[in-house]
Design an enzyme around this catalytic site. Sequence first.
Site, PDB file in Angstrom:
ATOM      1  N   TYR A   1       0.831  -1.210   0.000  1.00 36.96           N
ATOM      2  CA  TYR A   1       0.000   0.000   0.000  1.00 36.96           C
ATOM      3  C   TYR A   1       0.864   1.258   0.000  1.00 36.96           C
ATOM      4  CZ  TYR A   1      -3.193  -3.608   1.444  1.00 36.96           C
ATOM      5  OH  TYR A   1      -3.903  -4.773   1.504  1.00 36.96           O
TER       6      TYR A   1
ATOM      7  N   TYR B   1     -11.959  -8.028   6.401  1.00 35.66           N
ATOM      8  CA  TYR B   1     -10.815  -8.019   5.491  1.00 35.66           C
ATOM      9  C   TYR B   1     -10.490  -9.456   5.112  1.00 35.66           C
ATOM     10  CZ  TYR B   1      -6.255  -7.664   3.411  1.00 35.66           C
ATOM     11  OH  TYR B   1      -5.216  -7.777   2.519  1.00 35.66           O
TER      12      TYR B   1
ATOM     13  N   ASP C   1     -12.730 -17.320   7.785  1.00 35.02           N
ATOM     14  CA  ASP C   1     -11.387 -16.864   7.431  1.00 35.02           C
ATOM     15  C   ASP C   1     -10.602 -16.693   8.732  1.00 35.02           C
ATOM     16  OD1 ASP C   1      -9.097 -15.460   6.816  1.00 35.02           O
ATOM     17  OD2 ASP C   1     -10.090 -13.997   5.511  1.00 35.02           O
TER      18      ASP C   1
ATOM     19  N   LYS D   1      -0.945 -16.973   7.317  1.00 38.11           N
ATOM     20  CA  LYS D   1      -0.127 -16.203   8.261  1.00 38.11           C
ATOM     21  C   LYS D   1       0.724 -17.039   9.222  1.00 38.11           C
ATOM     22  CE  LYS D   1      -1.918 -11.667   7.668  1.00 38.11           C
ATOM     23  NZ  LYS D   1      -3.246 -11.220   7.287  1.00 38.11           N
TER      24      LYS D   1
HETATM   25  C1  LIG Z   1      -3.835 -11.211   5.957  1.00 38.86           C
HETATM   26  C2  LIG Z   1      -5.213 -11.717   5.746  1.00 38.86           C
HETATM   27  C3  LIG Z   1      -5.631 -12.213   4.497  1.00 38.86           C
HETATM   28  C4  LIG Z   1      -4.740 -12.191   3.291  1.00 38.86           C
HETATM   29  O1  LIG Z   1      -3.591 -12.978   3.427  1.00 38.86           O
HETATM   30  P1  LIG Z   1      -2.312 -12.711   2.499  1.00 38.86           P
HETATM   31  O2  LIG Z   1      -1.362 -13.800   2.882  1.00 38.86           O
HETATM   32  O3  LIG Z   1      -1.836 -11.334   2.847  1.00 38.86           O
HETATM   33  O4  LIG Z   1      -2.766 -12.806   1.092  1.00 38.86           O
HETATM   34  C5  LIG Z   1      -6.923 -12.691   4.398  1.00 38.86           C
HETATM   35  N1  LIG Z   1      -7.760 -12.707   5.448  1.00 38.86           N
HETATM   36  C6  LIG Z   1      -7.389 -12.258   6.659  1.00 38.86           C
HETATM   37  C7  LIG Z   1      -8.349 -12.314   7.792  1.00 38.86           C
HETATM   38  C8  LIG Z   1      -6.112 -11.734   6.850  1.00 38.86           C
HETATM   39  O5  LIG Z   1      -5.757 -11.248   8.052  1.00 38.86           O
END
Ligand SMILES: *Cc1c(COP(=O)(O)O)cnc(C)c1O
Length: 439
Positions: free
Chosen positions: A31, A159, A260, A289
Amino acid sequence: MIRHHSIGSDMTPLTAAAIHRIDRDHLWHPYSSLTEPLPTYLVRRARGCSLELDDGRTLVDGMSSWWCAIHGYNHPALNAAATAHLADMAHVMFGGIVHEPAARLAAHLVALTPPGLDKVFLCDSGSVSVEVAIKMALQYWQSLGQPRKQRLLALRGGYHGDTFAAMSVCDPVTGMHHLFAGAMSRQLFAEPPAGGLDAPWDPAWFNDIARQIEVHADELAAVILEPIVQGAGGMRFYPPAFLRGVRELCDRHGLLLIADEIATGFGRTGRLFACEWADISPDILCLGKALTGGYLTLAATLCTDALATGICAGSAGVFMHGPTYMGNPLACAVANASIELLLTSPWQQRIAAIEAQLRAELEPCRALAGVADVRVLGAIGVVEMKQPVDVAKLQAELVARGVWLRPFGKLVYTMPPYVMDAEELRCITAALGEVLAGY
Ligand SMILES: *Cc1c(COP(=O)(O)O)cnc(C)c1O
């Protein structure tokens, strides 16, 4: 015109000046602007919970490199896993090939995640795992002869990543919808609960999502949400009763639930997975992550047997996705070491101690004039300001106090490695208190 920086072929490391010059002229950061770049800090090494800068300063890392480095940096067990497997194979294709690290990882993930998630798709990054999850949901309904079920319902303030399908379910205001509206699927959005994790339950918090699901069930494939903690969309926590209620709504109206847990997975909230707060299983789960303890990029999308069977019964007969680096053995090996390290560590006690300390030491920030809210859950501490902060200025002030944080918008927050000791954490909270007093 930008001159091409030839660095020759000798192996001499670049000087700090050369690195900064090349960075400024050629490298995008997340960003970021290339015409008005924010300052970048040159890190030479990372050890334990510290980042070592080129100028000799050491910073306590309060970010875990964006939720990832849960065991700290340069961990002997993770180093050993990476180097041992490097000698076996850095990578082999996953088409028609399997290997021990992938099998072991699948067994771990199936055993640890909420019941029913038995099928594992290994991919490269969080955003891709969300793409995979969405494709699974759409292909499932296609296979079942319900091709109208193509849309997703997401929560405002969510997100889910930066690729196109993931972006389409991010918050429509703070996300990037206005820039890419013409190229993006149009999804539906519901309000998340107004209250935090422990807020007394208000049934009215269901009104919006229940109404939208009732009205749109025949065109909805799935609900996608971040369980309990909305991360990069606003760092907000919500009550488990909401998650439980959404699971029930999805069942009642024939919708899949995609959880997610890319940010929340592997203990961050104090439970191994945030779905455990509500004792629910999603139909599809995204992980990323912290999966490799911050060593290598790897993500996973898990789904139920019913979903996999449904997808494969369709006209395509297969699930239509297959990244080049799928199941990368090196990343899987480090993920296995990270998971084994986590499970054999006293992670619950560590996270409970971090939570208690964050609560005690961030609470005084609430009294500061510029602060709107302070909230803590597990190893996540958030100070929400009344106004957006000047990231470069705030970061410089924190770095001057030996602390690394990366605020965004109105949010100044920390999610330290689980192995951070009380003294290091105290550095972070003390620096925050001092710096935010000036806002
Ligand atoms: C960081 C994140 C993503 C995206 O993951 P990337 O490895 O950056 O593509 C998707 N969902 C959540 C909740 C996240 O924190």
